[in-house]
Write a protein that holds these residues in place. Structure first.
Motif, PDB file in Angstrom:
ATOM      1  N   VAL A   1      -0.927  -3.947  -5.884  1.00 45.52           N
ATOM      2  CA  VAL A   1      -0.676  -3.770  -4.449  1.00 45.52           C
ATOM      3  C   VAL A   1      -1.722  -4.476  -3.589  1.00 45.52           C
ATOM      4  CG1 VAL A   1       0.583  -1.598  -4.714  1.00 45.52           C
ATOM      5  CG2 VAL A   1      -1.883  -1.536  -4.392  1.00 45.52           C
ATOM      6  N   LEU A   2      -2.941  -4.569  -4.081  1.00 48.25           N
ATOM      7  CA  LEU A   2      -3.985  -5.142  -3.234  1.00 48.25           C
ATOM      8  C   LEU A   2      -3.913  -6.660  -3.159  1.00 48.25           C
ATOM      9  CD1 LEU A   2      -7.140  -2.985  -4.018  1.00 48.25           C
ATOM     10  CD2 LEU A   2      -5.564  -2.832  -2.102  1.00 48.25           C
TER      11      LEU A   2
ATOM     12  N   HIS B   1       0.820  -1.217   0.000  1.00 46.05           N
ATOM     13  CA  HIS B   1       0.000   0.000   0.000  1.00 46.05           C
ATOM     14  C   HIS B   1       0.847   1.258   0.000  1.00 46.05           C
ATOM     15  CE1 HIS B   1      -2.976  -2.944   0.825  1.00 46.05           C
ATOM     16  NE2 HIS B   1      -3.946  -2.053   0.864  1.00 46.05           N
ATOM     17  N   VAL B   2       1.974   1.189   0.749  1.00 44.28           N
ATOM     18  CA  VAL B   2       2.908   2.316   0.726  1.00 44.28           C
ATOM     19  C   VAL B   2       3.407   2.511  -0.714  1.00 44.28           C
ATOM     20  CG1 VAL B   2       5.188   3.086   1.501  1.00 44.28           C
ATOM     21  CG2 VAL B   2       3.605   2.054   3.134  1.00 44.28           C
ATOM     22  N   GLY B   3       3.657   1.377  -1.362  1.00 43.64           N
ATOM     23  CA  GLY B   3       4.106   1.428  -2.745  1.00 43.64           C
ATOM     24  C   GLY B   3       3.081   2.062  -3.677  1.00 43.64           C
ATOM     25  N   PHE B   4       1.810   1.893  -3.352  1.00 43.23           N
ATOM     26  CA  PHE B   4       0.751   2.467  -4.181  1.00 43.23           C
ATOM     27  C   PHE B   4       0.906   3.974  -4.320  1.00 43.23           C
ATOM     28  CE2 PHE B   4      -3.521   4.504  -4.239  1.00 43.23           C
ATOM     29  CZ  PHE B   4      -3.902   4.123  -5.513  1.00 43.23           C
ATOM     30  N   SER B   5       1.139   4.662  -3.185  1.00 44.89           N
ATOM     31  CA  SER B   5       1.280   6.113  -3.275  1.00 44.89           C
ATOM     32  C   SER B   5       2.549   6.474  -4.038  1.00 44.89           C
ATOM     33  CB  SER B   5       1.264   6.756  -1.883  1.00 44.89           C
ATOM     34  OG  SER B   5       2.307   6.245  -1.106  1.00 44.89           O
TER      35      SER B   5
ATOM     36  N   MET C   1      -1.250   6.276   3.434  1.00 45.22           N
ATOM     37  CA  MET C   1      -0.521   6.167   2.168  1.00 45.22           C
ATOM     38  C   MET C   1      -1.471   5.883   1.007  1.00 45.22           C
ATOM     39  SD  MET C   1       2.416   6.990   3.020  1.00 45.22           S
ATOM     40  CE  MET C   1       3.737   6.624   1.893  1.00 45.22           C
ATOM     41  N   LEU C   2      -2.466   5.061   1.282  1.00 41.89           N
ATOM     42  CA  LEU C   2      -3.445   4.746   0.248  1.00 41.89           C
ATOM     43  C   LEU C   2      -4.207   6.018  -0.151  1.00 41.89           C
ATOM     44  CD1 LEU C   2      -3.908   2.011  -1.005  1.00 41.89           C
ATOM     45  CD2 LEU C   2      -5.778   1.613   0.577  1.00 41.89           C
ATOM     46  N   GLY C   3      -4.563   6.833   0.844  1.00 46.64           N
ATOM     47  CA  GLY C   3      -5.246   8.102   0.584  1.00 46.64           C
ATOM     48  C   GLY C   3      -4.383   9.048  -0.220  1.00 46.64           C
ATOM     49  N   LEU C   4      -3.080   9.077   0.163  1.00 46.93           N
ATOM     50  CA  LEU C   4      -2.132   9.929  -0.540  1.00 46.93           C
ATOM     51  C   LEU C   4      -2.047   9.526  -2.015  1.00 46.93           C
ATOM     52  CD1 LEU C   4      -0.382  12.194   0.666  1.00 46.93           C
ATOM     53  CD2 LEU C   4       1.521  10.570   0.781  1.00 46.93           C
ATOM     54  N   GLY C   5      -2.008   8.211  -2.224  1.00 43.65           N
ATOM     55  CA  GLY C   5      -1.954   7.684  -3.589  1.00 43.65           C
ATOM     56  C   GLY C   5      -3.184   8.111  -4.381  1.00 43.65           C
TER      57      GLY C   5
END
Lengths: 269, 297
Positions: free
Chosen positions: B203-204, B55-59, B107-111
């Motif tokens: 990522v999910l 999830h961190v990677g998503f952003s 992080m998901l929100g940031l993405g």
């Protein structure tokens, strides 16, 4: 009992040792002299600093004051001449790894690079498992073992490198009296056959009392040490705790300590 | 394109297309690395940290898309930082579910924000979240290969200390192993593996490729090297069969990979539950002895 003459080398020597954390002295003024091949019990109430003594010997923590020498030198982390069995929490029912792997890692786990000596490692691990009577556990999962079996495997992991000093932290904690006595007998056998100096932290001295050379009694921020019948007396423990303590013996020489912070050995029989 | 029972002909038909060749190549490399690293994830109980790093990677990927950079670089930077942070806080931090979950949600929100700032929102988001194995370019395959070589090389050098530190923390520390350093090395290997695996599974769904194969493997064998091998075979099987089926069915590859991994997991758990009921032996919770009990590891 071994003589403590000049012919037997000293394995642990401490003078006026004081340990603790910055603002919190755990215990002070400890003078220890442990010789090669001695079997020593480390006894005392919870939180008295028994494990702290081990951390000091392993070089994981440094003394606040005083001097400490282990196997003829200053304690340092990663000393291959010391075998260690900590109080475990990481192995549980979900640890699907066979025992032989753990014992092998006790021997070669600090080696970097790809392994080229697998056959040798396995031989050494099997020898160690055999020495603790656990050959039949080699291919069992760690998570499937009983408390007593687990302690045997940990012991094999600790002796696999043929150490000169063995530190066992509460190996009897989850064992019933019969299994405690079995394990003590096993450890005592190793002490005698390999002349490996052994310190064993325990709550109850009774399963050990027959085989001990020395006792280190830690309580109330202080440390008493000597032969069991010198330390486990009403006078010594009263002086140690600073409050009246009585040491009682039953007809089979089991010890009950009354007073102090806790009753030790009350469950012995 | 119709399915024939001659699998060689089928594969040859698929491999006539560059995008399928790329998918098979990248999928194979990633399955191997994910299976191996996954064993350590299971052993160290870091599966939630793995999920969170995805999830961190998503952003990171979203930020890269916004700035017109290859998403894999964004993934590497963000997962690498997240992994270092977790490692330096100590191994216990890796097991702090609530803190990790809180950061993960942020992080998901940031993405999401990064993607909304970018115009091609839907497509990019979709492929980062769920993977786009059929969209991997030849240079993507090369990058995946190079990153995998680095991961496997470092792992070969640190294999025994890492295994020791994962299995028996206290003794490994007393024996002088650099615990924080080893934790950092492992988390960075995990970050790189996640970054390349996101390309195929997203990522999910990262859990299905990185954790499930190893979770199945440890139930089948108790030897680390054999377990690593089994995990790799399972990850490879899921990826290859997933790709193969997706050639004939109009559904996403990721769905097939995840389903195959899930089906294998359920089958092994059910098989072992039945075996345990058929032969109840008091005091043993272990799975039945594997047939590989006497092979070299």
């Amino acid at each position: 009992m071994l003589s403590t003459g000049a012919t037997v080398p000293e394995v642990i020597r401490a003078e006026r040792l004081e340990v603790g954390y910055r603002d919190n002295v755990v215990w002070r003024d400890a003078n220890l002299s442990i010789h090669r091949g001695e079997f020593v019990a480390v006894i005392g109430p919870n939180g008295a600093g028994k494990t702290t003594l081990f951390r000091m010997l392993l070089g994981l923590q440094h003394p606040l004051r005083g001097s400490l020498s282990v196997l003829g030198g200053a304690p340092h982390r990663g000393n291959p001449r010391i075998g260690y069995v900590p109080q475990r929490h990481t192995v549980d029912n979900d640890t699907h790894v066979e025992c032989e792997t753990l014992v092998r890692l006790g021997y070669s786990g600090t080696r970097w690079g790809p392994g080229f000596s697998l056959r040798e490692e396995r031989e050494v691990a099997r020898t160690a498992l055999a020495a603790v009577g656990a050959s039949d556990l080699a291919h069992k999962a760690l998570g499937a073992l009983s408390g007593g079996e687990l302690q045997r495997v940990f012991l094999a992991e600790a002796i696999v490198g043929d150490p000169e000093l063995l530190l066992l932290d509460e190996p009897l904690a989850n064992l019933d009296l019969r299994r405690s006595r079995d394990l003590v007998e096993l450890v005592h056998g190793l002490v005698l056959s390999r002349r490996v100096t052994t310190l064993l932290v325990a709550h109850d001295i009774n399963p050990l009392i027959q085989c001990l050379d020395k006792v280190i009694y830690i309580a109330n921020g202080r440390v008493a040490t000597g032969a069991p019948n010198e330390v486990l007396t009403s006078e010594t423990l009263t002086a140690l705790y600073g409050v009246p303590v009585e040491v009682l013996r039953d007809s089979r020489q089991n010890i009950v300590i009354v007073g102090g912070d806790e009753n030790h050995g009350a469950e012995g029989g | 394109m119709t399915f024939s029972w001659n699998l060689v002909t089928d594969l040859r038909a698929m491999w006539a297309y560059a995008f399928m060749r790329n998918a098979f190549e990248a999928g194979t490399i990633i399955a191997i690395v994910a299976g191996i690293i996954g064993y350590f994830v299971v052993l160290r109980r870091s599966s939630f940290a793995t999920h969170a790093l995805g999830h961190v990677g998503f952003s990171g990927a979203a930020a890269a898309v916004l700035f017109g950079v290859n998403p894999v670089y964004g993934l590497l930077v963000f997962t690498g930082s997240g992994a270092s942070g977790m490692a330096l806080l100590g191994r216990r931090a890796v097991n702090r579910d609530i803190e990790i979950g809180t950061v993960l949600a942020f992080m998901l929100g940031l993405g999401l924000l990064f993607l909304s700032l970018y115009r091609g929102f839907a497509n990019e988001a979709y492929s980062i979240l769920f993977g786009e194995l059929l969209g991997i370019s030849t240079s993507g395959v090369v990058f995946t290969f190079e990153a995998s070589l680095v991961v496997l090389g470092v792992l070969a050098l640190t294999y025994r200390p890492l295994l020791f530190a994962s299995l028996d923390e206290d003794v490994a520390e007393a024996k002088g192993l650099p615990m924080v350093g080893l934790g950092l090395v492992f988390m960075l290997l995990l970050a790189v593996t996640i970054s390349i695996a996101v390309q195929i599974i997203g990522v999910l769904l990262i859990f299905a490729l990185m954790v499930t194969p190893a979770a199945i493997a440890v139930r089948l064998t108790r030897r680390p090297l054999t377990a690593v091998l089994v995990a790799v075979v399972i990850a490879l099987a899921a990826t290859w069969v997933g790709l193969f089926v997706s050639w004939y069915e109009p559904y996403p590859v990721s769905f097939f990979i995840v389903s195959i991994a899930f089906a294998l997991y359920v089958a092994v758990r059910a098989g072992q539950a039945i075996a345990a009921r058929m032969a109840p032996r008091p005091g043993t919770m272990a799975p039945p002895a594997p047939s590989s009990a006497h092979e070299t590891s």
